[in-house]
Design an enzyme around this catalytic site. Structure first.
Site, PDB file in Angstrom:
ATOM      1  N   GLN A  66       0.838  -1.199   0.000  1.00  0.00           N
ATOM      2  CA  GLN A  66       0.000   0.000   0.000  1.00  0.00           C
ATOM      3  C   GLN A  66       0.874   1.252   0.000  1.00  0.00           C
ATOM      4  O   GLN A  66       0.388   2.343  -0.222  1.00  0.00           O
ATOM      5  CB  GLN A  66      -0.887   0.029   1.250  1.00  0.00           C
ATOM      6  CG  GLN A  66      -1.921  -1.078   1.299  1.00  0.00           C
ATOM      7  CD  GLN A  66      -2.648  -1.138   2.631  1.00  0.00           C
ATOM      8  OE1 GLN A  66      -2.654  -2.173   3.293  1.00  0.00           O
ATOM      9  NE2 GLN A  66      -3.266  -0.039   3.054  1.00  0.00           N
TER      10      GLN A  66
ATOM     11  N   PHE B 115      -5.954  -4.034   3.287  1.00  0.00           N
ATOM     12  CA  PHE B 115      -6.684  -3.834   4.548  1.00  0.00           C
ATOM     13  C   PHE B 115      -5.811  -3.253   5.650  1.00  0.00           C
ATOM     14  O   PHE B 115      -6.088  -3.456   6.833  1.00  0.00           O
ATOM     15  CB  PHE B 115      -7.360  -5.134   5.003  1.00  0.00           C
ATOM     16  CG  PHE B 115      -8.267  -5.732   3.960  1.00  0.00           C
ATOM     17  CD1 PHE B 115      -9.416  -5.059   3.565  1.00  0.00           C
ATOM     18  CD2 PHE B 115      -7.960  -6.934   3.354  1.00  0.00           C
ATOM     19  CE1 PHE B 115     -10.252  -5.588   2.586  1.00  0.00           C
ATOM     20  CE2 PHE B 115      -8.785  -7.473   2.363  1.00  0.00           C
ATOM     21  CZ  PHE B 115      -9.934  -6.798   1.984  1.00  0.00           C
TER      22      PHE B 115
ATOM     23  N   GLU C 106       0.408  -1.712   4.593  1.00  0.00           N
ATOM     24  CA  GLU C 106       0.767  -0.297   4.679  1.00  0.00           C
ATOM     25  C   GLU C 106       2.245  -0.183   5.039  1.00  0.00           C
ATOM     26  O   GLU C 106       2.972   0.635   4.513  1.00  0.00           O
ATOM     27  CB  GLU C 106      -0.109   0.417   5.723  1.00  0.00           C
ATOM     28  CG  GLU C 106       0.126   1.914   5.708  1.00  0.00           C
ATOM     29  CD  GLU C 106      -0.785   2.692   6.648  1.00  0.00           C
ATOM     30  OE1 GLU C 106      -1.888   2.204   6.973  1.00  0.00           O
ATOM     31  OE2 GLU C 106      -0.380   3.792   7.063  1.00  0.00           O
TER      32      GLU C 106
ATOM     33  N   ARG D  36      -5.125   6.954  16.928  1.00  0.00           N
ATOM     34  CA  ARG D  36      -6.482   6.947  16.364  1.00  0.00           C
ATOM     35  C   ARG D  36      -7.478   6.281  17.319  1.00  0.00           C
ATOM     36  O   ARG D  36      -8.662   6.611  17.320  1.00  0.00           O
ATOM     37  CB  ARG D  36      -6.525   6.315  14.964  1.00  0.00           C
ATOM     38  CG  ARG D  36      -7.729   6.777  14.166  1.00  0.00           C
ATOM     39  CD  ARG D  36      -7.732   6.224  12.753  1.00  0.00           C
ATOM     40  NE  ARG D  36      -7.263   7.151  11.747  1.00  0.00           N
ATOM     41  CZ  ARG D  36      -8.005   8.105  11.174  1.00  0.00           C
ATOM     42  NH1 ARG D  36      -9.263   8.276  11.509  1.00  0.00           N
ATOM     43  NH2 ARG D  36      -7.490   8.890  10.233  1.00  0.00           N
TER      44      ARG D  36
ATOM     45  N   ARG E 160      -7.901  -1.806   8.688  1.00  0.00           N
ATOM     46  CA  ARG E 160      -9.157  -1.073   8.411  1.00  0.00           C
ATOM     47  C   ARG E 160      -9.778  -0.455   9.675  1.00  0.00           C
ATOM     48  O   ARG E 160     -10.329  -1.166  10.512  1.00  0.00           O
ATOM     49  CB  ARG E 160     -10.142  -2.037   7.756  1.00  0.00           C
ATOM     50  CG  ARG E 160     -11.143  -1.359   6.834  1.00  0.00           C
ATOM     51  CD  ARG E 160     -11.910  -2.403   6.071  1.00  0.00           C
ATOM     52  NE  ARG E 160     -12.687  -1.810   4.994  1.00  0.00           N
ATOM     53  CZ  ARG E 160     -13.304  -2.506   4.054  1.00  0.00           C
ATOM     54  NH1 ARG E 160     -13.251  -3.816   4.059  1.00  0.00           N
ATOM     55  NH2 ARG E 160     -13.992  -1.901   3.108  1.00  0.00           N
TER      56      ARG E 160
ATOM     57  N   PHE F 147      -7.828   1.393  11.687  1.00  0.00           N
ATOM     58  CA  PHE F 147      -6.558   1.889  12.251  1.00  0.00           C
ATOM     59  C   PHE F 147      -6.678   2.230  13.743  1.00  0.00           C
ATOM     60  O   PHE F 147      -6.291   3.312  14.181  1.00  0.00           O
ATOM     61  CB  PHE F 147      -6.149   3.138  11.445  1.00  0.00           C
ATOM     62  CG  PHE F 147      -4.675   3.412  11.398  1.00  0.00           C
ATOM     63  CD1 PHE F 147      -3.838   2.731  10.533  1.00  0.00           C
ATOM     64  CD2 PHE F 147      -4.107   4.395  12.218  1.00  0.00           C
ATOM     65  CE1 PHE F 147      -2.476   3.010  10.478  1.00  0.00           C
ATOM     66  CE2 PHE F 147      -2.739   4.680  12.167  1.00  0.00           C
ATOM     67  CZ  PHE F 147      -1.929   3.987  11.287  1.00  0.00           C
TER      68      PHE F 147
ATOM     69  N   ALA G 125      -6.003   5.274   5.382  1.00  0.00           N
ATOM     70  CA  ALA G 125      -6.822   6.297   6.029  1.00  0.00           C
ATOM     71  C   ALA G 125      -8.048   6.669   5.185  1.00  0.00           C
ATOM     72  O   ALA G 125      -8.600   7.756   5.333  1.00  0.00           O
ATOM     73  CB  ALA G 125      -5.980   7.548   6.337  1.00  0.00           C
TER      74      ALA G 125
ATOM     75  N   GLU H 156     -13.028   2.719   5.181  1.00  0.00           N
ATOM     76  CA  GLU H 156     -12.965   2.089   6.499  1.00  0.00           C
ATOM     77  C   GLU H 156     -14.262   2.160   7.325  1.00  0.00           C
ATOM     78  O   GLU H 156     -14.614   1.188   7.999  1.00  0.00           O
ATOM     79  CB  GLU H 156     -11.829   2.720   7.323  1.00  0.00           C
ATOM     80  CG  GLU H 156     -10.448   2.436   6.767  1.00  0.00           C
ATOM     81  CD  GLU H 156      -9.394   3.358   7.376  1.00  0.00           C
ATOM     82  OE1 GLU H 156      -9.363   4.552   7.023  1.00  0.00           O
ATOM     83  OE2 GLU H 156      -8.631   2.887   8.227  1.00  0.00           O
TER      84      GLU H 156
HETATM   85  N1  MTE Z   1     -11.331  -2.732   0.054  1.00  0.00           N
HETATM   86  C1  MTE Z   1     -10.780  -3.785  -0.573  1.00  0.00           C
HETATM   87  N2  MTE Z   1     -11.501  -4.448  -1.475  1.00  0.00           N
HETATM   88  N3  MTE Z   1      -9.508  -4.190  -0.291  1.00  0.00           N
HETATM   89  C2  MTE Z   1      -8.746  -3.549   0.652  1.00  0.00           C
HETATM   90  O1  MTE Z   1      -7.591  -3.930   0.891  1.00  0.00           O
HETATM   91  N4  MTE Z   1      -8.644  -1.733   2.313  1.00  0.00           N
HETATM   92  C3  MTE Z   1      -9.413  -0.857   3.192  1.00  0.00           C
HETATM   93  C4  MTE Z   1     -10.456  -0.083   2.394  1.00  0.00           C
HETATM   94  N5  MTE Z   1     -11.206  -0.970   1.567  1.00  0.00           N
HETATM   95  C5  MTE Z   1      -9.317  -2.433   1.341  1.00  0.00           C
HETATM   96  C6  MTE Z   1     -10.639  -2.038   0.980  1.00  0.00           C
HETATM   97  C7  MTE Z   1      -8.583   0.087   3.929  1.00  0.00           C
HETATM   98  S1  MTE Z   1      -7.810  -0.430   5.329  1.00  0.00           S
HETATM   99  C8  MTE Z   1      -8.460   1.393   3.524  1.00  0.00           C
HETATM  100  S2  MTE Z   1      -7.556   2.508   4.432  1.00  0.00           S
HETATM  101  C9  MTE Z   1      -9.085   1.894   2.301  1.00  0.00           C
HETATM  102  O2  MTE Z   1      -9.776   0.870   1.589  1.00  0.00           O
HETATM  103  C10 MTE Z   1      -7.998   2.497   1.424  1.00  0.00           C
HETATM  104  O3  MTE Z   1      -8.463   2.878   0.174  1.00  0.00           O
HETATM  105  P1  MTE Z   1      -9.169   4.289  -0.080  1.00  0.00           P
HETATM  106  O4  MTE Z   1      -8.349   5.322   0.590  1.00  0.00           O
HETATM  107  O5  MTE Z   1      -9.164   4.395  -1.557  1.00  0.00           O
HETATM  108  O6  MTE Z   1     -10.537   4.187   0.507  1.00  0.00           O
HETATM  109 MO1  MOS Z   2      -6.225   1.372   6.068  1.00  0.00          MO
HETATM  110  S1  MOS Z   2      -6.031   0.507   7.946  1.00  0.00           S
HETATM  111  O1  MOS Z   2      -5.783   2.941   6.688  1.00  0.00           O
HETATM  112  O2  MOS Z   2      -4.791   0.803   5.332  1.00  0.00           O
END
Ligand code: MTE
Ligand code: MOS
Length: 759
Positions: free
Chosen positions: A191, A222, A226, A304, A336, A338, A502, A706
């Site tokens: 990520q 997820f 990161e 957080r 997800r 955090f 985030a 998230e």
């Molecule tokens: N959705 C899918 N399908 N796969 C993922 O790994 N990660 C989540 C969320 N949704 C994730 C997901 C997490 S932890 C975050 S922080 C956000 O997606 C990151 O993407 P965004 O900033 O584009 O929402």
């Molecule tokens: Mo999402 S826990 O901020 O990668």
């Protein structure tokens, strides 16, 4: 609009790390990791393994040319154990062999002699030994000490919330390829491409400009990728540096589960004080975070937790303390939410505790204390709240009282199946809490065939960010989305990226893309103005691929205009930067305005518990969710459904188990159960919150990645309510996950107590 990747996903044509064609001469890596959770590393015996078939090289700490250090926030995490091991799964040596099988079988022949040291797995024990990763963190609003004195009711208790395995479908991995003059290109399932680049540069000693990191896409992150993708990229890079050959490592599922950290478990002590009208007057909470063996991202995760320790409620007097406790487990990390979800679980537990003691529905306390416009969060930001609107709109649509009545009625008629219902409001702040991270860049090229290529720092990991970025370019240029291609995330095209995390990737990178496209569009309008006899460029517009003058069609279309611009030597590329304005935070006083905005919502969760067997089903999750003005409902609805299911899994069936020796017992999919199609809620229904309020999101569409996970917390409380419907005397510990085994033991805990008392 459909996700731009949907067809290639379904056809199996999307390119993940393991799909990148191999270059001749590629070596395969396998890590030999510690089987002891804590000890002094005396001897690493590699001679047997070196003789093993196909082995080209075995690398240990002493072979590194750069620094043996991968700690991002603190330098407390060696890449390879050198003097000490501090968790089971800690890398000790790296085998490089001609085939994957040869690398794995050689790794089995390595022996390490480790002199055992005391193993701590419990954060409270670590705290008692003063074994903290960082100094404690505090949030303070009002004066809890005095406020408690004036409370009508005060309740104290403890809540424990367990970790969660990320279980991204694609395991961690990397593939490094030597480039000329000692450089390398590293494909990584990360990520955070820049974090990988920095880490590779550190362990190899190469300057960052010699290290190109490319991320095609992720089969899920997820939060688990990161920071924790770094180690695997680093071991491959070191392998490439020392052998001058490409090195690939894609972890097996069990390696991944054993060697990587998970969601941070927490143990917490809370104290909640209410007045006679059930207003929460004071809340005090102490969090013991299980950080694992090194800092990783645990300190910001803990922050957080504090930011979200009052969830959607306004509490005038708050004292919150967080301890990041060092234990001998793999370093825990982002997941997800955090840390936010863990904080929310604790205040929801405190509210449930108060409600049960006062014999009122928890929803009554929840509703009375929802945060309003102008209320202050414990960290100083003033709320622009949708807490009440989301609650009210959900109630109007789904009728909470009716759903509760149906459950009560069912419970009166059924002895051994009980239904439970719980409300779960959510308020989640959007922005990295570390202000400098809230920036992004986008590189946009318009080619002379009229097609558009976009690169940003955002990583596509299933959440649909590429679709949203493509939508931004297609909207600004008014072109069909097929004319736009979003490319891989690459540190040569986009430097100094913040991780995709985030929930802010679309906001930040989308905004940067918007700026880049608007800049190019303005240049095109300037080229067009004299050609279409417009007085000023402002009179020119481009709609659906055609050029208009004051709203009237002209002879020019997009393609013709782009070529005119090119012939006139006008730049058709732009590299734009965006930084969120108006956010700041000062940790010296723990106050500020850290979030661009908050995402709100309210869910109602219903379950049925089989009181003979302890098993349960989640019957429904119905929510009103604040999308702002959604850019893409099919992507966003997917995020909601996935988030809810992942949250329910965390609260109910997913049980991370380490034994006292620090060994992961839930180390495979046979012992760690995630929700499958049979265990997802029968109904997931939601309505978008109707609001026209402005926010800082891209095209006013609030972040959605998230927040929905946190609706899943309602599943714990709904099960709890069903258990109490079976026997009101039962008071389960606030201890997640609420597995069927735990439910069963709770259901008969009072019966057993009484039987014991009789004999
Ligand atoms: N959705 C899918 N399908 N796969 C993922 O790994 N990660 C989540 C969320 N949704 C994730 C997901 C997490 S932890 C975050 S922080 C956000 O997606 C990151 O993407 P965004 O900033 O584009 O929402
Ligand atoms: Mo999402 S826990 O901020 O990668």
């Amino acid at each position: 609009m459909k996700n731009v990747d949907s067809k290639s996903h379904v056809r199996g044509e999307s390119v993940y790390l393991d799909d990148i064609p191999l270059i001749e001469g590629t070596l395969f890596a396998c890590v030999y990791d510690s089987q002891v959770a804590h000890g002094v590393l005396k001897i690493v015996e590699i001679s047997e393994a070196e003789k093993s078939e196909g082995v080209v090289k075995i690398i240990t700490a002493k072979d590194l040319i750069g620094e043996n250090q991968i700690g991002g926030i603190f330098p407390d995490e060696p890449l390879f154990a050198d003097t000490e091991v501090h968790f089971q799964g800690m890398p000790i040596a790296l085998v490089l062999a001609e085939t994957e099988e040869q690398a794995r079988s050689a790794a089995k022949k390595i022996r390490a002699e480790i002199e055992p040291l005391e193993i701590v797995t419990d954060p409270r024990v670590a705290f008692a030994k003063n074994n903290l990763i960082v100094p404690p963190k505090h949030f303070k609003l009002g004066d809890t000490e005095n406020a408690f004195k004036n409370c009508e009711y005060v309740f104290e208790g403890r809540a424990d919330v367990n970790g969660q395995e990320h279980l991204y479908i694609e395991t961690q991995g990397a593939y490094s390829i030597p480039t000329e003059q000692g450089g390398m290109r590293v494909y990584s399932s990360t990520q955070g491409p820049t974090a990988v680049q920095r880490c590779v540069s550190r362990v190899t000693g190469l300057p960052m400009h010699a290290v190109e990191v490319d991320v095609t896409r992720l089969g899920g992150g997820f939060g688990g990728k990161e920071d924790q993708a770094n180690a695997w990229a680093a071991v491959c890079a070191v392998g490439t540096q020392l052998t001058k050959r490409p090195v690939k490592y894609a972890l097996h599922r069990m390696e991944d589960m054993r060697m990587t950290g998970k969601r941070n478990p927490y143990s917490a002590d809370y104290k909640i004080g209410l007045d006679k009208d059930l207003k929460i007057v004071a809340y005090q909470v102490v969090f013991y975070q299980n950080a694992g063996a090194s800092a990783d991202l645990s300190p910001p995760v803990l922050e957080r937790t504090l930011f979200h320790c009052t969830n959607s409620y306004f509490v005038p007097n708050v004292t919150a303390t967080g301890y990041s406790c060092r234990t001998n487990l793999p370093p825990n990390t982002a997941f997800r939410g955090f840390g936010g979800p863990q904080g929310m679980f604790v205040i929801e537990s405190a509210i449930a505790h108060a409600a049960e003691k006062l014999n009122v529905p928890a929803s009554q306390i929840q509703q009375k204390n929802l945060i309003n416009d102008g209320d202050e969060f414990p960290y100083g930001q003033i709320a622009e709240s949708e807490a009440v609107t989301s609650w009210t709109q959900a109630d109007e649509k789904f009728d909470f009282a009716k759903l509760q009545k149906e459950a009560d009625e069912f419970n009166r008629q059924n002895k051994f199946v009980k239904k439970g219902v719980a409300l779960m409001p959510v308020c989640f702040g959007i922005s990295f809490t570390k202000t400098p991270m809230n920036q992004a860049r986008s590189l946009v090229h318009v080619y002379t065939d009229g097609s558009v290529a976009v690169s940003t720092g955002a990583v596509e990991m299933g959440q649909g960010v590429n679709t949203k970025i493509a939508q931004v370019a297609s909207t600004v240029f008014s072109l069909p989305i097929e004319r736009v291609k979003v490319h891989t995330t690459n540190t040569l095209r986009i430097a100094n990226t913040s991780p995709t995390a985030a929930s802010a990737a679309a906001d930040l990178n989308g905004r940067a893309t918007q700026i880049a496209c608007e800049t190019i569009l303005q240049r095109l309008k300037e080229v067009a103005a004299p050609l279409v006899e417009a007085e000023t460029p402002d009179d020119v517009s481009i709609e659906n691929g055609f050029v208009f003058r004051k709203g009237e069609p002209t002879d020019f279309d997009w393609l013709k205009l782009v070529n005119e611009a090119h012939m006139n030597r006008v730049n058709l590329s732009e590299h734009a930067h965006y930084a969120t304005q108006g956010i700041h935070f000062d940790w010296s006083i723990a106050k500020g305005h850290p979030f661009a905005y908050h995402t709100y919502g309210t869910a109602i969760v219903g379950v049925s518990v089989d009181c003979l067997r302890g098993i349960y089903t989640v019957d429904f999750v119905k929510a009103c969710h604040d999308f702002g003005s959604s850019m893409n409902t099919s992507v966003d609805y997917g995020q909601i459904e996935g988030g809810i299911v992942q949250g329910i899994g965390w609260m109910t069936m997913e049980e991370v188990v380490y034994d006292k020796s620090g060994k992961l017992r839930s180390n495979a999919l046979s012992t760690y159960k995630i929700p499958d199609i049979y265990s997802v809620p029968k109904t997931i229904e939601f309505i978008p919150l109707e609001t026209t309020r402005e926010n800082l999101a891209i095209f006013n569409s609030k972040a959605v990645g998230e927040p929905p996970l946190m609706y899943g917390i309602g599943a714990y409380f709904a099960i709890r309510n069903a258990v109490k419907a079976f026997n009101t005397e039962i008071s389960p510990a606030f201890d997640t996950p609420f597995t069927p085994e735990k439910v069963l033991m709770n259901l008969y805990s009072e019966t057993v107590k009484k039987m014991k008392a009789k004999t």
